[in-house]
Design a protein around this motif. Structure first.
Motif, PDB file in Angstrom:
ATOM      1  N   SER A 191      42.225  44.469  37.643  1.00 21.62           N
ATOM      2  CA  SER A 191      42.267  43.195  36.923  1.00 21.62           C
ATOM      3  C   SER A 191      43.609  42.526  37.166  1.00 21.62           C
ATOM      4  O   SER A 191      44.643  43.193  37.207  1.00 21.62           O
ATOM      5  N   GLY A 227      41.863  39.919  34.609  1.00 23.99           N
ATOM      6  CA  GLY A 227      40.456  39.982  34.919  1.00 23.99           C
ATOM      7  C   GLY A 227      40.142  39.758  36.379  1.00 23.99           C
ATOM      8  O   GLY A 227      41.022  39.774  37.239  1.00 23.99           O
ATOM      9  N   ALA A 240      35.349  46.119  37.258  1.00 22.50           N
ATOM     10  CA  ALA A 240      35.900  44.754  37.243  1.00 22.50           C
ATOM     11  C   ALA A 240      35.667  44.155  35.863  1.00 22.50           C
ATOM     12  O   ALA A 240      34.553  43.769  35.519  1.00 22.50           O
ATOM     13  N   LYS A 241      36.724  44.099  35.075  1.00 20.23           N
ATOM     14  CA  LYS A 241      36.632  43.640  33.690  1.00 20.23           C
ATOM     15  C   LYS A 241      37.655  42.540  33.437  1.00 20.23           C
ATOM     16  O   LYS A 241      38.725  42.521  34.041  1.00 20.23           O
ATOM     17  N   ASP A 242      37.323  41.665  32.517  1.00 18.22           N
ATOM     18  CA  ASP A 242      38.298  40.745  31.959  1.00 18.22           C
ATOM     19  C   ASP A 242      38.792  41.347  30.649  1.00 18.22           C
ATOM     20  O   ASP A 242      37.988  41.650  29.756  1.00 18.22           O
ATOM     21  N   THR A 279      42.389  36.168  43.344  1.00 24.24           N
ATOM     22  CA  THR A 279      41.544  37.348  43.471  1.00 24.24           C
ATOM     23  C   THR A 279      41.480  37.796  44.924  1.00 24.24           C
ATOM     24  O   THR A 279      41.580  38.985  45.238  1.00 24.24           O
TER      25      THR A 279
END
Length: 661
Positions: free
Chosen positions: A370, A394, A561-563, A403
């Protein structure tokens, strides 16, 4: 339009003069991709990145998913869509090679083949399938940088890549002569990326095209932003630019990432103008940028546009990456390293090292799954502030560019750690850390260098050099070193005596070893409102605020893959007494750092300091207000611990001060 015509006329005059003089040489030359490898903790850090978002986003992330990976070039005219793919390509070429990741290497080769196989008959790169978008030049530049790196690693690709580049150069030259066709505002600011590709061709594969290459460089410069004016003191913004009119009219020139672009534009220009004034202005611009917008973490503030000195203003992750190599969110070149290679002033690499070891890791979670969009010196929470959605950690806070672009930071820092002198008779280590390099100097002198160290988490570096013939080796001694020593082949330690930042080490045929001890003092940096920042050596120290973590979003295809939203769970409102700062070193008993080292509580270095609680208001629920000047203590004094800034995610990095009793 009058200025445009005048500049084109002037550029034609330059063409006549420069065809006789060619390009000015660099002070130092970079080594081909793959010649320099990370070892120890730095290799582990690269593997953490590869096993995190960087190495997996192509599997699920919409902008660069497997279905678009090959079809992506059809979107080349879109900065939001196709450019994401070429940005990731440019990042993953060195990432895959340095991590020895065969899957990534294979994927980047497939992408290179696809783009070259589908080059338009006119020379345009990208098939332009089902699109009526205009042809803008800039979106091709990141692909060129990635392709050049692949040629460095695999010379068998040379003819194919060079031929394709020249087809594009011929077309681009025609477009530029056709009233600046292919130029739009972003391309206007980032013309130097293409110039650097043209200079690579000129230096290594001119093929009789010197006049074409220089003419194209000139056309790019004189249809683009005049960075020598932007960095002139009378025009340079000395405060946050939110409400400032741009006196030159180039609004995007004050965009933080474009500023990094502009800094490398001037040394790139110098190479074909031979004007010392270009180098002088680059140096002046560098100093102005950090004087009025600099951060103790090494980077400068730009939450999109230049943001001044206030600790609550943000810095974009793409800018952090940009200033290391320097690369950025929408450009892929190497500013800090490039400035050093052309100019030779160690101030550039001193700062790049600070950025790499502080600002870069601070803007990602320890596992590199993140990332933030904006980082703050004083960050008491990382919450959803929609709009904007910038401070959470995130997959895609705010914009997708960071990203796909963040994986460039570590690989390109690594690949610029060593350079050769212009005559290629000597080798120099300019970034300190655990590395190994193999190269062949002039007179057929193969050289291998291994640096065994946990720097910047230690002051000691042990270097072993094997060479077929004698030569002079150089190693950078950072400006913050105090009472540094060097011991060669087990001899008595002697004081280091660098010249222009480099310590000369005589190397004989066979094996030479030396040990550097590079201690530093605790220093404080004055910041706005009477606050201070704390440093020792390359590391900036901050109070790591204990935090809770809340999952806002979890990707359906990739649960890693998290916010994440972070909120403080303990007081952070402290003033400190700088006279009580004490350095604490707890070296790992095994000699091996924890993985990942850039996470809370894991670095072996820290500081203690006497602090007291104070009244320190917040701005809304997310930001700390400016540090209060001369605050009164509201409770008992206590000892708090400061840790390396890069390992913190919530932090206070700029403190009010008081005098302990």
């Amino acid at each position: 339009m009058a200025r445009f015509v005048l500049l084109l006329t002037v550029s034609g005059l330059f063409s006549q003069a420069l065809s006789q003089t060619g390009l000015a040489p660099k002070q130092y030359l970079s080594l081909p991709l793959g010649s320099i490898r990370p070892t120890g903790w730095l290799f582990d850090q690269l593997m953490v990145q590869t096993n995190g978002l960087a190495g997996h986003e192509h599997e699920f992330y919409d902008y660069v998913s497997e279905t678009d990976w090959m079809g992506g070039p059809s979107y080349y005219s879109s900065l939001e869509e196709g450019t994401a793919i070429v940005l990731l390509f440019n990042a993953m070429v060195p990432n895959g090679i340095l991590a020895n990741n065969s899957a990534i290497i294979e994927r980047t080769q497939e992408f290179l083949d696809y783009v070259l196989d589908h080059q338009d008959s006119t020379g345009w790169m990208g098939p332009e399938v089902n699109t009526t978008k205009p042809r803008y030049l800039w979106g091709r530049y990141p692909f060129m940088f990635g392709a050049i790196q692949m040629v460095e690693y695999n010379p068998d690709l040379t003819d194919r890549v060079v031929d394709a580049l020249y087809k594009f150069v011929n077309l681009a030259n025609q477009m530029l002569h056709n009233n600046g066709e292919g130029i739009e505002p972003w391309t206007q600011t980032r013309w130097e990326d293409f110039v650097m590709t043209l200079q690579w061709l000129y230096d290594f594969h001119p093929n009789g095209n010197e006049a074409l290459l220089i003419d194209t460089m000139e056309q790019l410069k004189y249809t683009g932003v005049p960075w020598e004016e932007v960095f002139e003191a009378q025009y340079f913004p000395t405060t946050a630019t939110d409400d400032l009119p741009n006196p030159l009219g180039y609004v995007l020139s004050w965009h933080g990432v474009n500023m990094a672009e502009g800094l490398k534009a001037l040394p790139a220009t110098y190479r074909f103008t031979h004007n010392q004034s270009d180098l002088d202005r680059a140096s002046e611009g560098w100093d102005l940028l950090f004087q009025y917008h600099g951060r103790p973490s090494g980077i400068y503030a730009a939450d999109e546009y230049l943001a001044g000195l206030e600790a609550a203003r943000g810095t974009e992750l793409c800018l952090v990456v940009a200033s290391i190599v320097v690369v950025d969110c929408l450009s892929q070149a190497q500013t800090g390293s490039y400035l050093y290679q052309v100019i030779g002033d160690p101030k550039y690499v001193d700062r790049v090292e600070r950025i790499a070891y502080n600002a870069l890791p601070a803007e990602l979670t320890g596992d590199f799954w993140s990332r933030q969009y904006l980082q703050q010196q004083n960050q008491i929470a990382a919450k959803n502030m929609t709009p904007p959605y910038s401070n959470v950690f995130g997959l895609e806070p705010n914009y997708p560019c960071c990203t796909v672009n963040h994986p460039q930071g570590w690989p390109k820092f690594i690949t610029n750690a060593f350079v050769t002198t212009a005559d290629q008779s000597s080798l120099a280590q300019v970034y300190l850390g655990p590395f190994q390099t193999q190269t062949t100097l002039t007179t057929e002198n193969p050289v291998t260098v291994t640096v065994n160290t946990i720097y910047p988490f230690s002051d000691l570096l042990n270097t072993t050099i094997t060479a077929a013939k004698a030569f002079t080796y150089y190693v950078r001694i950072p400006s913050w070193v105090v009472n540094g020593t060097i011991s060669i082949n087990g001899g008595e330690a002697a004081a280091v005596s660098p010249n222009n930042g480099l310590q000369a080490v005589p190397v004989e045929a066979g094996t030479t070893t030396f040990t550097l001890n590079l201690p530093a003092e605790i220093t404080t940096e004055s910041r706005p409102h009477g606050s201070i920042a704390v440093h020792r050596g390359p590391l900036h120290y901050a109070f790591d605020i204990p935090r809770t973590s809340k999952v806002l979003i979890q990707n359906a295809e990739q649960p890693d893959a998290k916010d994440l939203e972070f909120d403080a769970t303990a007081a952070w409102e402290y003033a400190i007494d700088p006279s009580t700062l004490k350095f604490v070193n707890n070296p790992p008993a095994s000699g091996t750092l924890p993985s990942p080292v850039y996470d809370s509580g894991l670095p072996p270095l820290s500081m203690t300091v006497t602090a007291c609680p104070i009244n320190w208001p917040v701005a809304g629920s997310t930001f700390a207000s400016a540090p209060p000047t001369n605050p009164a203590c509201t409770g008992a004094q206590k000892t708090i611990t400061l840790t390396p800034y890069g390992a913190t995610k919530l932090r206070i990095g700029e403190f009010p001060v008081f005098t302990a009793k």
